[in-house]
Design an enzyme around this catalytic site. Structure first.
Site, PDB file in Angstrom:
ATOM      1  N   MET A 192     -12.093   4.955   4.730  1.00  0.00           N
ATOM      2  CA  MET A 192     -11.079   5.378   5.691  1.00  0.00           C
ATOM      3  C   MET A 192     -11.608   5.198   7.110  1.00  0.00           C
ATOM      4  O   MET A 192     -12.722   5.615   7.427  1.00  0.00           O
ATOM      5  CB  MET A 192     -10.714   6.848   5.465  1.00  0.00           C
ATOM      6  CG  MET A 192      -9.998   7.131   4.155  1.00  0.00           C
ATOM      7  SD  MET A 192      -8.411   6.259   4.023  1.00  0.00           S
ATOM      8  CE  MET A 192      -7.514   6.907   5.438  1.00  0.00           C
ATOM      9  N   MET A 225      -4.154  10.424  -2.072  1.00  0.00           N
ATOM     10  CA  MET A 225      -4.776  11.443  -1.223  1.00  0.00           C
ATOM     11  C   MET A 225      -4.260  12.788  -1.697  1.00  0.00           C
ATOM     12  O   MET A 225      -3.441  13.435  -1.046  1.00  0.00           O
ATOM     13  CB  MET A 225      -4.463  11.174   0.247  1.00  0.00           C
ATOM     14  CG  MET A 225      -5.203   9.966   0.797  1.00  0.00           C
ATOM     15  SD  MET A 225      -4.620   9.419   2.406  1.00  0.00           S
ATOM     16  CE  MET A 225      -3.242   8.364   1.901  1.00  0.00           C
ATOM     17  N   GLY A 279      -0.331  -0.341   8.720  1.00  0.00           N
ATOM     18  CA  GLY A 279       0.977   0.280   8.681  1.00  0.00           C
ATOM     19  C   GLY A 279       1.808  -0.035   9.908  1.00  0.00           C
ATOM     20  O   GLY A 279       2.673  -0.911   9.888  1.00  0.00           O
ATOM     21  N   ASP A 303      -8.821   1.311   5.815  1.00  0.00           N
ATOM     22  CA  ASP A 303      -7.483   1.876   5.959  1.00  0.00           C
ATOM     23  C   ASP A 303      -7.467   2.850   7.125  1.00  0.00           C
ATOM     24  O   ASP A 303      -8.190   3.852   7.112  1.00  0.00           O
ATOM     25  CB  ASP A 303      -7.103   2.601   4.659  1.00  0.00           C
ATOM     26  CG  ASP A 303      -5.723   3.238   4.715  1.00  0.00           C
ATOM     27  OD1 ASP A 303      -5.030   3.108   5.732  1.00  0.00           O
ATOM     28  OD2 ASP A 303      -5.342   3.878   3.718  1.00  0.00           O
ATOM     29  N   GLY A 304      -6.630   2.531   8.131  1.00  0.00           N
ATOM     30  CA  GLY A 304      -6.467   3.434   9.256  1.00  0.00           C
ATOM     31  C   GLY A 304      -6.689   2.759  10.589  1.00  0.00           C
ATOM     32  O   GLY A 304      -7.798   2.309  10.880  1.00  0.00           O
ATOM     33  N   GLY A 305      -5.637   2.643  11.378  1.00  0.00           N
ATOM     34  CA  GLY A 305      -5.773   2.056  12.704  1.00  0.00           C
ATOM     35  C   GLY A 305      -6.042   0.569  12.710  1.00  0.00           C
ATOM     36  O   GLY A 305      -6.467   0.012  13.729  1.00  0.00           O
ATOM     37  N   HIS A 349       0.845  -1.191   0.000  1.00  0.00           N
ATOM     38  CA  HIS A 349       0.000   0.000   0.000  1.00  0.00           C
ATOM     39  C   HIS A 349       0.881   1.242   0.000  1.00  0.00           C
ATOM     40  O   HIS A 349       1.726   1.422   0.882  1.00  0.00           O
ATOM     41  CB  HIS A 349      -0.910   0.000   1.227  1.00  0.00           C
ATOM     42  CG  HIS A 349      -1.983   1.039   1.182  1.00  0.00           C
ATOM     43  ND1 HIS A 349      -3.151   0.870   0.483  1.00  0.00           N
ATOM     44  CD2 HIS A 349      -2.058   2.271   1.745  1.00  0.00           C
ATOM     45  CE1 HIS A 349      -3.914   1.946   0.623  1.00  0.00           C
ATOM     46  NE2 HIS A 349      -3.269   2.821   1.383  1.00  0.00           N
ATOM     47  N   GLY A 406      -4.189  11.310   6.232  1.00  0.00           N
ATOM     48  CA  GLY A 406      -3.094  12.258   6.339  1.00  0.00           C
ATOM     49  C   GLY A 406      -1.901  11.758   7.127  1.00  0.00           C
ATOM     50  O   GLY A 406      -0.768  12.068   6.788  1.00  0.00           O
ATOM     51  N   PHE A 407      -2.148  10.968   8.166  1.00  0.00           N
ATOM     52  CA  PHE A 407      -1.045  10.529   9.011  1.00  0.00           C
ATOM     53  C   PHE A 407      -1.257   9.087   9.472  1.00  0.00           C
ATOM     54  O   PHE A 407      -2.384   8.663   9.721  1.00  0.00           O
ATOM     55  CB  PHE A 407      -0.907  11.435  10.243  1.00  0.00           C
ATOM     56  CG  PHE A 407      -0.538  12.847   9.915  1.00  0.00           C
ATOM     57  CD1 PHE A 407       0.790  13.212   9.751  1.00  0.00           C
ATOM     58  CD2 PHE A 407      -1.527  13.806   9.730  1.00  0.00           C
ATOM     59  CE1 PHE A 407       1.130  14.519   9.424  1.00  0.00           C
ATOM     60  CE2 PHE A 407      -1.195  15.110   9.402  1.00  0.00           C
ATOM     61  CZ  PHE A 407       0.137  15.466   9.254  1.00  0.00           C
ATOM     62  N   GLY A 408      -0.157   8.355   9.612  1.00  0.00           N
ATOM     63  CA  GLY A 408      -0.217   7.014  10.157  1.00  0.00           C
ATOM     64  C   GLY A 408      -0.236   7.059  11.674  1.00  0.00           C
ATOM     65  O   GLY A 408      -0.007   8.097  12.285  1.00  0.00           O
ATOM     66  N   GLY A 409      -0.523   5.910  12.265  1.00  0.00           N
ATOM     67  CA  GLY A 409      -0.469   5.802  13.717  1.00  0.00           C
ATOM     68  C   GLY A 409      -1.665   6.360  14.457  1.00  0.00           C
ATOM     69  O   GLY A 409      -1.629   6.504  15.680  1.00  0.00           O
TER      70      GLY A 409
END
Length: 225
Positions: free
Chosen positions: A136, A67, A194, A172-174, A32, A141-144
């Site tokens: 999403m 994005m 991630g 995607d996300g968390g 990804h 915008g940001f990982g973690g």
């Protein structure tokens, strides 16, 4: 469909991306790639030249998530470069049908991304133009970031919307060992992770563990029965 894992290199070491991609090449389904332009989202990551370089070194297909502010202009170039999948955001695309068709014509799978606060129902008419719907589960915008449980009802509604279609449903996300089962139970079948992968001592084993949890949840999910 069996769960697919798409580790995000946003959490990898940018100084050795090819090496970090190799770490998961025997375990994952996709790589990804988060492309951010500091306009659509408040972060700047990588672009087409890095994707072109990665394509020469990755044994896995690239799952490019754009994005960016002007996906209608740039998305076809990622498909033409050889990306296996190219996702544009519904909130950014001004000519989504044309752009999605151009992505497909270039040989890539076409994806449509939707932010947490964006309802999925207005885009039902576009389902015939895509191969994957991306929801999403954090603000892009940001990982973690912490997983947003508020998106899970939308995942369930999306699963019902795409019933009978040959469509993948990506989150995607968390996504982590603590959240992937909830995503799978709600109806997701492609999972972007991630930190859960690249923050582990053994990224490949982390991918296998995530896949196992997703498969177990999918096997018992009502939508899959």
């Amino acid at each position: 469909m069996a769960p697919q894992i798409s580790p995000s290199i946003l959490s990898a070491d940018f100084a050795k991306l090819a090496d970090d991609v190799a770490l998961i090449s025997d375990a994952a389904d996709w790589v990804h790639v988060d492309v951010m332009d500091n306009h659509f989202v408040p972060n700047l990551t990588i672009g087409l030249p890095v994707v072109e370089a990665l394509l020469k070194h990755s044994a896995l297909p690239l799952d490019c998530h754009l994005m960016i502010e002007d996906p209608d202009r740039w998305a076809p170039q990622y498909a033409e470069a050889g990306a296996g999948s190219v996702t544009i955001h519904a909130e950014a695309a001004k000519a989504p049908v044309r752009t999605l068709r151009t992505i497909r014509a270039a040989g890539a799978r076409a994806g449509l991304g939707i932010n947490p606060a964006t309802p999925v129902e207005p885009y039902e008419d576009l389902l015939g133009e895509i191969d994957m719907l991306l929801l999403m589960t954090v603000e892009p915008g940001f990982g973690g970031q912490k997983f947003l449980d508020v998106v899970l009802p939308k995942v369930r509604r999306a699963r019902k919307m795409i019933e009978g279609r040959d469509l993948w449903l990506q989150v995607d996300g968390g996504v982590s060992a603590e959240t992937i089962e909830r995503c799978a139970e709600a109806g997701a079948d492609v999972f972007v992770a991630g930190n859960a992968v690249y923050g582990a001592d053994d990224p490949a084993e982390a991918v296998r563990a995530l896949r196992g949890k997703a498969q177990q949840a999918t096997d018992s999910a009502a939508w899959a029965l």
